[in-house]
Design an enzyme around this catalytic site. Structure first.
Site, PDB file in Angstrom:
ATOM      1  N   LYS A  14       0.831  -1.215   0.000  1.00  0.00           N
ATOM      2  CA  LYS A  14       0.000   0.000   0.000  1.00  0.00           C
ATOM      3  C   LYS A  14       0.865   1.265   0.000  1.00  0.00           C
ATOM      4  O   LYS A  14       0.642   2.164  -0.795  1.00  0.00           O
ATOM      5  CB  LYS A  14      -0.902   0.053   1.250  1.00  0.00           C
ATOM      6  CG  LYS A  14      -1.924  -1.043   1.361  1.00  0.00           C
ATOM      7  CD  LYS A  14      -2.869  -0.780   2.532  1.00  0.00           C
ATOM      8  CE  LYS A  14      -2.220  -0.897   3.888  1.00  0.00           C
ATOM      9  NZ  LYS A  14      -1.835  -2.258   4.281  1.00  0.00           N
ATOM     10  N   ARG A  89      -9.684   1.094   8.483  1.00  0.00           N
ATOM     11  CA  ARG A  89      -9.335  -0.298   8.770  1.00  0.00           C
ATOM     12  C   ARG A  89     -10.460  -1.028   9.500  1.00  0.00           C
ATOM     13  O   ARG A  89     -10.318  -2.213   9.799  1.00  0.00           O
ATOM     14  CB  ARG A  89      -8.076  -0.344   9.631  1.00  0.00           C
ATOM     15  CG  ARG A  89      -6.783  -0.581   8.859  1.00  0.00           C
ATOM     16  CD  ARG A  89      -5.657  -0.558   9.862  1.00  0.00           C
ATOM     17  NE  ARG A  89      -4.481  -1.262   9.471  1.00  0.00           N
ATOM     18  CZ  ARG A  89      -3.375  -0.677   9.006  1.00  0.00           C
ATOM     19  NH1 ARG A  89      -3.335   0.613   8.813  1.00  0.00           N
ATOM     20  NH2 ARG A  89      -2.316  -1.405   8.746  1.00  0.00           N
ATOM     21  N   ARG A 124       7.272 -10.903   2.710  1.00  0.00           N
ATOM     22  CA  ARG A 124       7.607  -9.516   2.393  1.00  0.00           C
ATOM     23  C   ARG A 124       7.841  -8.692   3.652  1.00  0.00           C
ATOM     24  O   ARG A 124       8.756  -7.888   3.713  1.00  0.00           O
ATOM     25  CB  ARG A 124       6.446  -8.854   1.633  1.00  0.00           C
ATOM     26  CG  ARG A 124       6.374  -9.223   0.175  1.00  0.00           C
ATOM     27  CD  ARG A 124       5.389  -8.286  -0.480  1.00  0.00           C
ATOM     28  NE  ARG A 124       4.957  -8.747  -1.778  1.00  0.00           N
ATOM     29  CZ  ARG A 124       4.049  -8.114  -2.515  1.00  0.00           C
ATOM     30  NH1 ARG A 124       3.470  -7.027  -2.059  1.00  0.00           N
ATOM     31  NH2 ARG A 124       3.711  -8.565  -3.701  1.00  0.00           N
ATOM     32  N   ARG A 134      11.133  -1.071  11.765  1.00  0.00           N
ATOM     33  CA  ARG A 134       9.834  -1.088  12.436  1.00  0.00           C
ATOM     34  C   ARG A 134       9.741  -2.270  13.386  1.00  0.00           C
ATOM     35  O   ARG A 134       9.908  -3.410  12.969  1.00  0.00           O
ATOM     36  CB  ARG A 134       8.710  -1.167  11.385  1.00  0.00           C
ATOM     37  CG  ARG A 134       8.366   0.169  10.783  1.00  0.00           C
ATOM     38  CD  ARG A 134       7.306   0.032   9.727  1.00  0.00           C
ATOM     39  NE  ARG A 134       6.082  -0.622  10.185  1.00  0.00           N
ATOM     40  CZ  ARG A 134       4.966  -0.646   9.495  1.00  0.00           C
ATOM     41  NH1 ARG A 134       4.914  -0.046   8.318  1.00  0.00           N
ATOM     42  NH2 ARG A 134       3.904  -1.251   9.961  1.00  0.00           N
ATOM     43  N   ARG A 146      -1.078  -9.006  13.104  1.00  0.00           N
ATOM     44  CA  ARG A 146      -1.524  -7.917  12.209  1.00  0.00           C
ATOM     45  C   ARG A 146      -2.373  -8.481  11.067  1.00  0.00           C
ATOM     46  O   ARG A 146      -3.366  -7.881  10.664  1.00  0.00           O
ATOM     47  CB  ARG A 146      -0.317  -7.153  11.659  1.00  0.00           C
ATOM     48  CG  ARG A 146       0.293  -6.239  12.722  1.00  0.00           C
ATOM     49  CD  ARG A 146       1.691  -5.812  12.349  1.00  0.00           C
ATOM     50  NE  ARG A 146       1.755  -5.025  11.148  1.00  0.00           N
ATOM     51  CZ  ARG A 146       2.867  -4.868  10.423  1.00  0.00           C
ATOM     52  NH1 ARG A 146       3.980  -5.469  10.780  1.00  0.00           N
ATOM     53  NH2 ARG A 146       2.841  -4.109   9.355  1.00  0.00           N
TER      54      ARG A 146
HETATM   55  P1  AMP Z   1       0.727   0.505   8.782  1.00  0.00           P
HETATM   56  O1  AMP Z   1       1.888   1.438   8.701  1.00  0.00           O
HETATM   57  O2  AMP Z   1      -0.427   0.952   7.949  1.00  0.00           O
HETATM   58  O3  AMP Z   1       1.115  -0.911   8.542  1.00  0.00           O
HETATM   59  O4  AMP Z   1       0.190   0.567  10.300  1.00  0.00           O
HETATM   60  C1  AMP Z   1       1.009   0.158  11.380  1.00  0.00           C
HETATM   61  C2  AMP Z   1       0.179   0.021  12.625  1.00  0.00           C
HETATM   62  O5  AMP Z   1      -0.406   1.274  12.977  1.00  0.00           O
HETATM   63  C3  AMP Z   1      -0.997  -0.941  12.542  1.00  0.00           C
HETATM   64  O6  AMP Z   1      -0.606  -2.285  12.765  1.00  0.00           O
HETATM   65  C4  AMP Z   1      -1.906  -0.404  13.639  1.00  0.00           C
HETATM   66  O7  AMP Z   1      -1.437  -0.776  14.919  1.00  0.00           O
HETATM   67  C5  AMP Z   1      -1.707   1.101  13.510  1.00  0.00           C
HETATM   68  N1  AMP Z   1      -2.687   1.689  12.559  1.00  0.00           N
HETATM   69  C6  AMP Z   1      -2.420   2.288  11.370  1.00  0.00           C
HETATM   70  N2  AMP Z   1      -3.542   2.705  10.770  1.00  0.00           N
HETATM   71  C7  AMP Z   1      -4.564   2.359  11.595  1.00  0.00           C
HETATM   72  C8  AMP Z   1      -5.977   2.482  11.529  1.00  0.00           C
HETATM   73  N3  AMP Z   1      -6.590   3.047  10.472  1.00  0.00           N
HETATM   74  N4  AMP Z   1      -6.700   2.010  12.572  1.00  0.00           N
HETATM   75  C9  AMP Z   1      -6.128   1.436  13.638  1.00  0.00           C
HETATM   76  N5  AMP Z   1      -4.800   1.252  13.760  1.00  0.00           N
HETATM   77  C10 AMP Z   1      -4.012   1.711  12.744  1.00  0.00           C
END
Ligand code: AMP
Length: 192
Positions: A14, A89, A124, A134, A146
């Site tokens: 994404k 989400r 990945r 991270r 996740r």
């Molecule tokens: P990402 O960078 O999109 O993979 O997000 C990393 C982490 O941030 C996720 O595993 C969640 O813990 C948190 N997070 C990001 N976006 C959201 C969202 N829209 N709702 C809830 N948690 C989020």
């Protein structure tokens, strides 16, 4: 205004594709994950709260996430459009986003769903973990959680957007440029 949701499981690409779409269509990129990570880095209260969930691979509560996203949209008064990356989400987030945009006489133009096999996702993410630094990319059980959060809370949004006639599924398993070409095709259909 062109408002795109880029949707898919963790590791689907994404973020990578969002950056390319932003450049091509001159959109504002709003990644809730990036915003949370920036808050963690600068030590804000929001960052501390988000970290306690992110470190476990859990979703941050809706109320906090929605409020943050809305405030980020409100900061961008000159935007030609937005790409929402990693948001919504949950169904509650998707409903809140629709309502919020409606209040501004705006709406989501389309939702691009990246489809990738589960085994490929874990591979990945673990690979990315070597460079991304991270915490949530390092540990296989967190990564699995996740994916689980995605399957139970986020995947149902496909139906949400399908019912609105906005869902466009694209194969996310090829190379970056090929996937980008297919995503762009879907976007172009909406603006031509
Ligand atoms: P990402 O960078 O999109 O993979 O997000 C990393 C982490 O941030 C996720 O595993 C969640 O813990 C948190 N997070 C990001 N976006 C959201 C969202 N829209 N709702 C809830 N948690 C989020």
């Amino acid at each position: 205004m062109l408002n795109i949701v880029i949707f898919g499981p963790p590791g689907a690409g994404k973020g990578t594709q969002a950056v390319k779409l932003v450049e091509k269509y001159k959109l504002v990129h709003l990644s809730t994950g990036d915003i949370f990570r920036a808050n963690i880095k600068s030590g804000t209260e929001l960052g501390k709260l988000a970290k306690s969930y992110m470190d476990k691979g859990d979703l941050v509560p809706d109320e906090v996430t929605i409020r943050m996203l809305e405030s980020e949209v409100n900061k961008q008064s000159n935007a030609k459009g937005f790409i929402f990356d990693g948001f919504p989400r949950t169904t509650a987030q998707a409903q809140a986003l629709d309502k919020f945009l409606e209040g501004k006489k705006l709406s989501i133009t389309l939702t691009l769903a990246l489809e990738v096999e589960v085994e490929e996702l874990t591979r990945r993410i673990m690979l990315r973990g070597k460079d991304s630094g991270r915490a949530d990319d390092q540990d296989e059980s967190i990564v699995r959680n996740r994916v689980q959060e995605y399957n139970t809370k986020t995947a149902p949004l496909k139906d949400f957007y399908k019912k609105q006639g906005k869902l466009r599924s694209v194969d996310g398993s090829g190379n970056v440029d090929e996937i980008f070409k297919n995503l762009s095709k879907e976007v172009n259909k909406m603006i031509e």
